[in-house]
Design an enzyme around this catalytic site. Structure first.
Site, short mmCIF file in Angstrom:
data_model
loop_
_atom_site.label_atom_id
_atom_site.label_comp_id
_atom_site.label_asym_id
_atom_site.label_seq_id
_atom_site.Cartn_x
_atom_site.Cartn_y
_atom_site.Cartn_z
N VAL A 1 0.89 -1.17 0.00
CA VAL A 1 0.00 0.00 0.00
C VAL A 1 0.92 1.21 0.00
CG1 VAL A 1 -1.68 1.29 1.41
CG2 VAL A 1 -1.75 -1.22 1.38
N GLU B 1 10.86 -4.70 6.60
CA GLU B 1 11.18 -3.40 7.20
C GLU B 1 10.12 -2.34 6.91
OE1 GLU B 1 12.06 -2.73 3.30
OE2 GLU B 1 12.42 -1.04 4.65
N THR C 1 11.36 -11.89 6.31
CA THR C 1 11.92 -11.56 5.00
C THR C 1 12.94 -12.61 4.59
OG1 THR C 1 13.34 -10.08 3.72
CG2 THR C 1 13.55 -9.89 6.06
N ASP D 1 15.24 -11.87 2.74
CA ASP D 1 16.50 -11.12 2.59
C ASP D 1 17.37 -11.15 3.85
OD1 ASP D 1 15.47 -10.47 0.16
OD2 ASP D 1 15.22 -8.33 0.54
N ARG E 1 30.67 -22.51 -19.93
CA ARG E 1 30.09 -21.16 -19.87
C ARG E 1 30.35 -20.48 -18.52
NH1 ARG E 1 24.31 -22.92 -22.51
NH2 ARG E 1 24.81 -22.27 -24.63
N GLY F 1 17.70 -9.89 -2.97
CA GLY F 1 18.51 -9.13 -2.03
C GLY F 1 18.64 -7.72 -2.57
N ARG G 1 25.79 -16.68 -19.66
CA ARG G 1 24.33 -16.66 -19.59
C ARG G 1 23.89 -16.10 -18.24
NH1 ARG G 1 24.71 -17.84 -24.22
NH2 ARG G 1 23.75 -19.53 -25.37
N HIS H 1 11.23 -15.00 -7.99
CA HIS H 1 10.26 -15.34 -6.93
C HIS H 1 10.23 -16.81 -6.57
CE1 HIS H 1 9.11 -11.35 -8.25
NE2 HIS H 1 8.61 -11.19 -7.04
N ARG I 1 11.04 -17.43 -3.12
CA ARG I 1 10.06 -17.04 -2.09
C ARG I 1 8.88 -18.00 -2.02
NH1 ARG I 1 8.93 -10.81 -2.98
NH2 ARG I 1 6.82 -11.56 -3.28
N1 LIG Z 1 7.94 4.53 5.65
C1 LIG Z 1 6.74 3.99 5.72
N2 LIG Z 1 5.74 4.61 6.39
C2 LIG Z 1 4.52 4.09 6.47
N3 LIG Z 1 4.16 2.92 5.90
C3 LIG Z 1 5.09 2.26 5.24
C4 LIG Z 1 6.43 2.74 5.10
N4 LIG Z 1 7.12 1.85 4.37
C5 LIG Z 1 6.27 0.86 4.07
N5 LIG Z 1 5.05 1.09 4.58
C6 LIG Z 1 3.87 0.25 4.44
O1 LIG Z 1 4.22 -1.12 4.66
C7 LIG Z 1 3.92 -1.88 3.48
C8 LIG Z 1 4.92 -2.98 3.33
O2 LIG Z 1 6.19 -2.43 3.04
P1 LIG Z 1 7.05 -3.03 1.87
O3 LIG Z 1 6.20 -3.07 0.65
O4 LIG Z 1 8.34 -2.35 1.81
O5 LIG Z 1 7.23 -4.55 2.33
P2 LIG Z 1 8.10 -5.09 3.51
O6 LIG Z 1 7.27 -5.28 4.70
O7 LIG Z 1 9.33 -4.25 3.69
O8 LIG Z 1 8.49 -6.49 2.92
P3 LIG Z 1 9.57 -6.71 1.76
O9 LIG Z 1 10.74 -7.27 2.50
O10 LIG Z 1 8.93 -7.65 0.85
O11 LIG Z 1 9.87 -5.39 1.13
C9 LIG Z 1 3.91 -0.86 2.36
O12 LIG Z 1 3.16 -1.31 1.27
C10 LIG Z 1 3.31 0.35 3.03
O13 LIG Z 1 1.91 0.24 3.12
O1 LIG Z 2 7.39 -9.26 -4.94
P1 LIG Z 2 8.06 -8.01 -5.42
O2 LIG Z 2 7.23 -6.82 -5.21
O3 LIG Z 2 8.59 -8.19 -6.79
O4 LIG Z 2 9.30 -7.78 -4.45
C1 LIG Z 2 10.52 -8.34 -4.61
C2 LIG Z 2 11.37 -8.01 -3.41
O5 LIG Z 2 10.85 -8.58 -2.23
C3 LIG Z 2 11.84 -9.38 -1.60
O6 LIG Z 2 11.61 -10.71 -1.98
C4 LIG Z 2 11.74 -9.34 -0.10
O7 LIG Z 2 12.12 -8.12 0.39
C5 LIG Z 2 13.15 -8.85 -2.16
O8 LIG Z 2 14.18 -9.78 -2.07
C6 LIG Z 2 12.76 -8.51 -3.56
O9 LIG Z 2 13.55 -7.50 -4.10
MG LIG Z 3 10.42 -3.48 2.01
#
Ligand SMILES: Nc1ncnc2c1ncn2[C@@H]1O[C@H](COP(=O)(O)OP(=O)(O)OP(=O)(O)O)[C@@H](O)[C@H]1O
Ligand SMILES: O=P(O)(O)OC[C@H]1O[C@](O)(CO)[C@@H](O)[C@@H]1O
Ligand SMILES: [Mg+2]
Length: 341
Positions: free
Chosen positions: A73, A103, A125, A127, A162, A170, A266, A272, A275
């Site tokens: 979001v 995060e 995660t 990562d 190759r 990551g 290559r 994904h 994941r």
């Molecule tokens: N700085 C922020 N302030 C408020 N909401 C945030 C912030 N960063 C992220 N979010 C919210 O948290 C959601 C999840 O964050 P994000 O898409 O980065 O995934 P993530 O939890 O870090 O997992 P991933 O490791 O897959 O990135 C975002 O879609 C957003 O709604």
């Molecule tokens: O599913 P999406 O939005 O392509 O996100 C990919 C990202 O999410 C992660 O799988 C987890 O943070 C990263 O390693 C990768 O860059």
């Molecule tokens: Mg993130």
């Protein structure tokens, strides 16, 4: 008590194990009610949820993905929705929310917690880049998938003499690249923490061929970049959520190495697949322990914190600390790998 749970950000093997553990601990041991919001923060903002009882979580321990769905979001939308979320919590009579995410999710959790909402976070995660926990679940599974792929790619690389450049996930950190590269015996590991020198990489791979070896495997984290000014490089752009959209480091490296070495190269992007699918036993156990401890923290009223693994113990750490920095690959860990490349 009534507890809401949600999964947010990219999915990760082990999410279902956390959900199951939360429901078991809360419902069976505490007599709580649990609901699950659909598709991450979106479900909380739109009050879209379903009840989670024991039946709802039956058979999900080994299942990849998340039965609740996940989404991203726009942060601004979430920031503007704090009062709406507070209203939904009150309407639903919720005593706590357990968001499970990376995060970004934990930043959002902190924001809601600072606004006074009762939040206990659970980090996830593949990562492995959350600073305050030794490990996140999902990482072990992803490393296993990447290692198996590297083992397989070695045999085909050798048959065709190759260079295979294998791109693993990551975005900011090279943990998957480091561990899978070490586990599979890669010949070069390229991580975002150390911008690569294309001359040096060419020399390392070239020396291998000079020694009579017939192939080379280079593992590269998707977020890796060259030292500034050393190679023409397309860095990509940014998506609507503010995430970097990569232009494909493996592809760019394969073209460059092929030209410089005169060897066929290559690019393989694991993407994904790292994941998806069932979590390893390690990840199932860690996820289950995180879920158990998150419920306990809710019952102790320990809000604004998240579960973390310290050594073999699960502890609660402030969300504020969790989102301060990322856990990057330190130089000494990289040095350990370099000796055996
Ligand atoms: N700085 C922020 N302030 C408020 N909401 C945030 C912030 N960063 C992220 N979010 C919210 O948290 C959601 C999840 O964050 P994000 O898409 O980065 O995934 P993530 O939890 O870090 O997992 P991933 O490791 O897959 O990135 C975002 O879609 C957003 O709604
Ligand atoms: O599913 P999406 O939005 O392509 O996100 C990919 C990202 O999410 C992660 O799988 C987890 O943070 C990263 O390693 C990768 O860059
Ligand atoms: Mg993130």
């Amino acid at each position: 008590m009534r507890i809401g749970v949600l999964t947010s950000g990219g999915d990760c093997p082990g999410l279902n194990a956390v959900i199951r553990s939360v429901v078991h601990r809360a419902v069976v041991d505490h007599g709580d009610e649990v609901i699950g919001f659909h598709d991450g923060w979106k479900g909380l903002l739109e009050c879209d949820y379903r009840k989670l009882d024991l039946d709802a979580v039956s058979g999900i321990l080994a299942r990849g993905g998340t039965i609740l769905g996940s989404s991203r979001v726009q942060p601004a939308h979430l920031r503007g929705g704090v009062e709406r979320a507070r209203g939904h919590l009150a309407d639903l009579g919720l005593d706590a929310i357990i968001p499970i995410g990376g995060e970004g999710t934990l930043k959002a959790a902190r924001l809601l917690s600072d606004a006074g909402l009762p939040i206990v976070g659970v980090p996830k995660t593949i990562d492995n880049d959350i600073a305050v926990t030794d490990v996140t679940f999902g990482f072990d599974t992803a490393v296993g998938v990447a290692t198996e792929a590297l083992d397989r790619l070695k045999t085909t690389a050798e048959s065709h003499q190759r260079v295979l450049i294998v791109e693993v996930m990551g975005r900011h950190t090279g943990w998957i690249a480091l561990h899978s590269g070490m586990a599979a015996g890669a010949h070069a590991i390229v991580v975002p923490e150390r911008p690569f020198d294309i001359e040096e990489l060419t020399r390392v791979v070239g020396e291998r061929f000079s020694m009579g070896k017939k192939f080379a495997i280079v593992v590269v984290a998707e977020g890796a970049k060259p030292l500034e000014g050393t190679m023409e490089f397309d860095v990509g752009g940014t998506d609507i959520y503010g995430h970097e959209r990569f232009a494909g480091v493996a592809q760019q490296l394969s073209i460059e190495l092929e030209q410089r070495l005169g060897k066929e190269a290559r690019a393989v992007i694991l993407g994904h697949v790292q994941r998806g699918g069932t979590p390893t036993a390690y990840d199932r156990v860690l996820a289950t322990r995180f879920g158990w401890h998150a419920v306990e923290a809710v019952h102790r009223g320990e809000f604004g914190r998240m579960t973390a693994l310290h050594g073999t113990d699960i502890v609660m750490v402030p969300l504020a600390e969790a989102v301060e920095t990322l856990k990057t690959v330190p130089e000494d860990r990289y040095a350990e790998a370099q000796t055996v490349l």
